[in-house]
Structures are given as structure tokens and as C-alpha cells.
Scaffold this motif. Structure first.
Motif, PDB file in Angstrom:
ATOM      1  N   ALA A 136       0.832  -1.211   0.000  1.00 45.82           N
ATOM      2  CA  ALA A 136       0.000   0.000   0.000  1.00 45.82           C
ATOM      3  C   ALA A 136       0.861   1.253   0.000  1.00 45.82           C
ATOM      4  N   ALA A 137       1.924   1.267   0.818  1.00 46.43           N
ATOM      5  CA  ALA A 137       2.814   2.424   0.875  1.00 46.43           C
ATOM      6  C   ALA A 137       3.576   2.587  -0.438  1.00 46.43           C
ATOM      7  N   LEU A 138       3.964   1.476  -1.053  1.00 44.59           N
ATOM      8  CA  LEU A 138       4.686   1.546  -2.322  1.00 44.59           C
ATOM      9  C   LEU A 138       3.802   2.094  -3.438  1.00 44.59           C
ATOM     10  N   LEU A 139       2.547   1.687  -3.458  1.00 43.68           N
ATOM     11  CA  LEU A 139       1.623   2.193  -4.476  1.00 43.68           C
ATOM     12  C   LEU A 139       1.403   3.696  -4.320  1.00 43.68           C
ATOM     13  N   ARG A 140       1.302   4.152  -3.067  1.00 45.17           N
ATOM     14  CA  ARG A 140       1.176   5.604  -2.851  1.00 45.17           C
ATOM     15  C   ARG A 140       2.414   6.320  -3.360  1.00 45.17           C
ATOM     16  N   GLY A 141       3.581   5.759  -3.053  1.00 50.67           N
ATOM     17  CA  GLY A 141       4.821   6.369  -3.520  1.00 50.67           C
ATOM     18  C   GLY A 141       4.926   6.395  -5.031  1.00 50.67           C
ATOM     19  N   LEU A 142       4.444   5.338  -5.688  1.00 52.48           N
ATOM     20  CA  LEU A 142       4.452   5.297  -7.152  1.00 52.48           C
ATOM     21  C   LEU A 142       3.546   6.384  -7.712  1.00 52.48           C
ATOM     22  N   ASP A 143       2.368   6.540  -7.128  1.00 53.29           N
ATOM     23  CA  ASP A 143       1.427   7.573  -7.573  1.00 53.29           C
ATOM     24  C   ASP A 143       1.992   8.976  -7.380  1.00 53.29           C
ATOM     25  N   GLU A 144       2.799   9.156  -6.326  1.00 52.02           N
ATOM     26  CA  GLU A 144       3.369  10.466  -6.022  1.00 52.02           C
ATOM     27  C   GLU A 144       4.663  10.729  -6.788  1.00 52.02           C
ATOM     28  N   GLY A 145       5.096   9.770  -7.604  1.00 52.34           N
ATOM     29  CA  GLY A 145       6.303   9.959  -8.408  1.00 52.34           C
ATOM     30  C   GLY A 145       7.590   9.683  -7.671  1.00 52.34           C
ATOM     31  N   ASN A 146       7.516   8.972  -6.534  1.00 49.23           N
ATOM     32  CA  ASN A 146       8.720   8.697  -5.749  1.00 49.23           C
ATOM     33  C   ASN A 146       9.522   7.517  -6.282  1.00 49.23           C
ATOM     34  N   PHE A 147       8.911   6.695  -7.141  1.00 45.86           N
ATOM     35  CA  PHE A 147       9.580   5.512  -7.670  1.00 45.86           C
ATOM     36  C   PHE A 147       9.455   5.470  -9.190  1.00 45.86           C
ATOM     37  N   GLN A 286       0.886   3.788 -15.760  1.00 45.61           N
ATOM     38  CA  GLN A 286       0.498   3.621 -17.156  1.00 45.61           C
ATOM     39  C   GLN A 286       1.079   4.706 -18.051  1.00 45.61           C
ATOM     40  N   ASP A 287       1.087   5.943 -17.578  1.00 47.68           N
ATOM     41  CA  ASP A 287       1.527   7.068 -18.412  1.00 47.68           C
ATOM     42  C   ASP A 287       2.955   7.501 -18.119  1.00 47.68           C
ATOM     43  N   ARG A 288       3.712   6.692 -17.379  1.00 48.68           N
ATOM     44  CA  ARG A 288       5.066   7.070 -16.996  1.00 48.68           C
ATOM     45  C   ARG A 288       6.068   6.695 -18.075  1.00 48.68           C
TER      46      ARG A 288
END
Length: 305
Positions: A136-147, A286-288
Motif C-alpha cells: 500500500a505504501a509503495l503504491l502511494r509512492g508510485l502515484d506520487e512519483g517517488n519511484f 500507465q503514463d510514466r
């Protein structure tokens, strides 16, 4: 307008070649222009600077004091341009840059570490950042552009349009105990043999916890009653020392701790029942648009699935 804004790269290259060769004709040949053109360019440069850069004598040309200063800066600027071209090419080729990976614990050891080692052999200057956290934390980080990408379990309500999701592996659970545990070294243990001991296990709702609890239910074994909840591997290892506690961990983590010779005083139990955690996936937005080096790293990750 300042000197720096009016001087061109061609000016700097001519100045440097004249200083190195001591002859205007040789400098002109090296930068592929005619001697009259080089003479006009040098005159233009000296007008811009406001002082002669070279003195002319029978054996050639020597730099003046101001000329020495201009030559020194010209050399630094051109070297910087050369490094810029090299750096840009390395980034384009995926040989340098930074990659940020988020991962759950198991693949951090079993996939990410081997990927880093493989990429480093070809591109030693790549900088990696690896963060280990729940999905869950990783998905939030992905959405925020951290990964750049993560290795995790996708959310159950995602339709697949928000992420590109690539299947990876199942995760297998191993049981860790300290080496002098009563069950250490025994063959073909079953879950019922483990139930009466203290357990150090991940928090409720985590994949390993859910898989272990499901295994107890499936094998009709009463769940342990002495339980310490922690998602910290460090705390789990500390609680194992000098105790009869049992700590479920991913196979990759258990193999690293018990099978690599690290002095952590733990071993894996030989358990008959297989305990499988829900599979994890390689997930990208998807759009990264990944950088060349991140694309290289994710392709290396796919090769290890």
C-alpha cells in the motif's frame, strides 16, 4: 554585452589551439578553417576582450598575461562541454543516472539485489535508491512519483488502466528459529509441531501473516496463542535470540540469513507444508515514461522473473 556572452565555442577552440601550437596556421588547420579566416577570428576575439591575447614574433605566437587568463578559462569551458557530451550520451545509453525502486521484502533480496549487481557490471555509475515497504505504501509512492517502478501487490480494486502490471513470482514462507531451538535440525516438521511455541509474526493483514493463518486453517491446526506482532526484521531477529520463538519470513530473506554464513544465529525449519503468499508484480504507472537507465533496470528485472 559581456565577453562571456559574445565569445563562441569556435573562438575558444581557436584560442586554445593557437596557445598549444604557437602558430596561427597550425591552429587554423586543426579546426578546419583557412588562415585568413583564423586571422580575422582572432582579431575579432581580441576586439571583444579589449586587449591582445598573443604577441607575434619570428618563431610563432606567445600568450600575453591576459591571453593566459583567457586560455585557462577556454580550456575549462571546452572540457566542460566535452564532459557534457559524454554525460548526455551515457544517460541516453542508460549507462548513468539514477533509478528509484520500491519493493516488498522478499523480492528486495531475491530480485532487486541481483538486478543491481548485474546492471552495475555494465554501468557502474548508476545510482540506485531502494525502499522496502508494504504494498500500500509503495503504491502511494508510485502515484506520487517517488519511484520509477515498484515490485508489490496491486490494489484489489484497480481495473488495470492506472498501472502497467507485469506478473513476477509467488512468495514462499520459511520459518526461522535460533540455532539451539528444540526443533532446529529436525526433519519433516508439520505445522502442528510448531503451534505451541511463541511466534514473532508480521502485523495482521500483511500477506505473510494472512498466508500463515490460512495454512493453519487449511491444516486444521489451532493457531498459536503466544504472538508478538512486528513487521521489523531487526526486532524479529532480536526476539529469536536465546528463545524458542518462531518467525515466518520470505524464503529469500530466510535464505540470506540462514544460508549465507552471516553470524545471526538463525536457521530454517524443515517444514512439510508449503506456505505460499499471494504473488507480487512489477508495477509501473500507465503514463510514466521511464528514463533510459530505468528502462534498462526494469528489463533486467523482467529477465529474472
Amino acid at each position: 554585452m559581456s565577453i562571456a556572452r559574445r565569445l563562441k565555442t569556435s573562438h575558444l577552440r581557436l584560442i586554445l589551439r593557437v596557445a598549444e601550437t604557437g602558430k596561427l596556421q597550425s591552429a587554423a588547420e586543426e579546426i578546419a578553417i583557412s588562415q585568413p579566416a583564423a586571422s580575422r577570428m582572432l582579431s575579432e576575439i581580441e576586439t571583444l576582450v579589449g586587449a591582445p591575447l598573443f604577441t607575434r614574433h619570428a618563431k610563432g605566437m606567445a600568450t600575453t598575461a591576459i591571453g593566459e587568463t583567457v586560455v585557462r578559462h577556454a580550456r575549462q569551458i571546452l572540457q566542460s562541454f566535452d564532459r557534457l557530451e559524454t554525460d548526455v550520451q551515457q544517460v541516453t545509453d542508460g549507462r548513468t543516472g539514477s533509478v528509484r525502486i520500491g519493493t516488498v521484502t522478499g523480492p528486495a533480496v531475491g530480485m532487486v539485489v541481483p538486478v543491481i549487481r548485474a546492471v552495475r557490471e555494465l554501468a557502474p555509475e548508476v545510482e540506485f535508491t531502494v525502499e522496502v515497504a508494504p504494498s500500500a505504501a509503495l503504491l502511494r509512492g508510485l502515484d506520487e512519483g517517488n519511484f520509477d517502478f515498484i515490485i508489490a501487490r496491486p490494489p484489489p480494486d484497480d481495473s488495470g488502466h492506472h498501472y502497467r502490471i507485469h506478473p513476477a513470482r509467488n512468495e514462499v514462507v520459511s520459518m526461522l528459529v535460533c540455532r539451539d531451538h528444540p526443533l532446529a535440525g529436525r526433519k519433516s516438521l508439520r505445522l502442528r509441531d510448531l503451534a505451541d511455541f511463541e511466534w514473532v509474526i508480521q502485523d495482521r493483514g500483511t500477506p505473510i501473516r494472512a498466508a500463515v493463518e490460512a495454512a493453519f486453517y487449511a491444516n486444521r491446526v489451532k493457531r498459536p496463542t503466544q504472538v508478538t506482532n512486528t513487521s521489523s526484521l531487526l526486532v524479529a531477529l532480536a526476539l529469536l535470540q536465546g528463545s524458542t520463538a518462531i518467525a515466518p519470513q520470505s524464503y529469500e530473506v530466510a535464505e540470506l540469513l540462514a544460508g549465507s554464513g552471516l553470524d545471526v544465529n538463525v536457521t530454517r525449519l524443515d517444514l512439510v507444508e508449503d506456505i505460499l503468499v499471494s504473488p507480487f508484480f512489477v508495477i509501473v504507472q500507465q503514463d510514466r515514461q521511464l528514463s533510459p537507465v530505468a528502462e534498462q533496470v526494469i528489463q533486467e528485472t523482467f529477465r529474472r522473473i
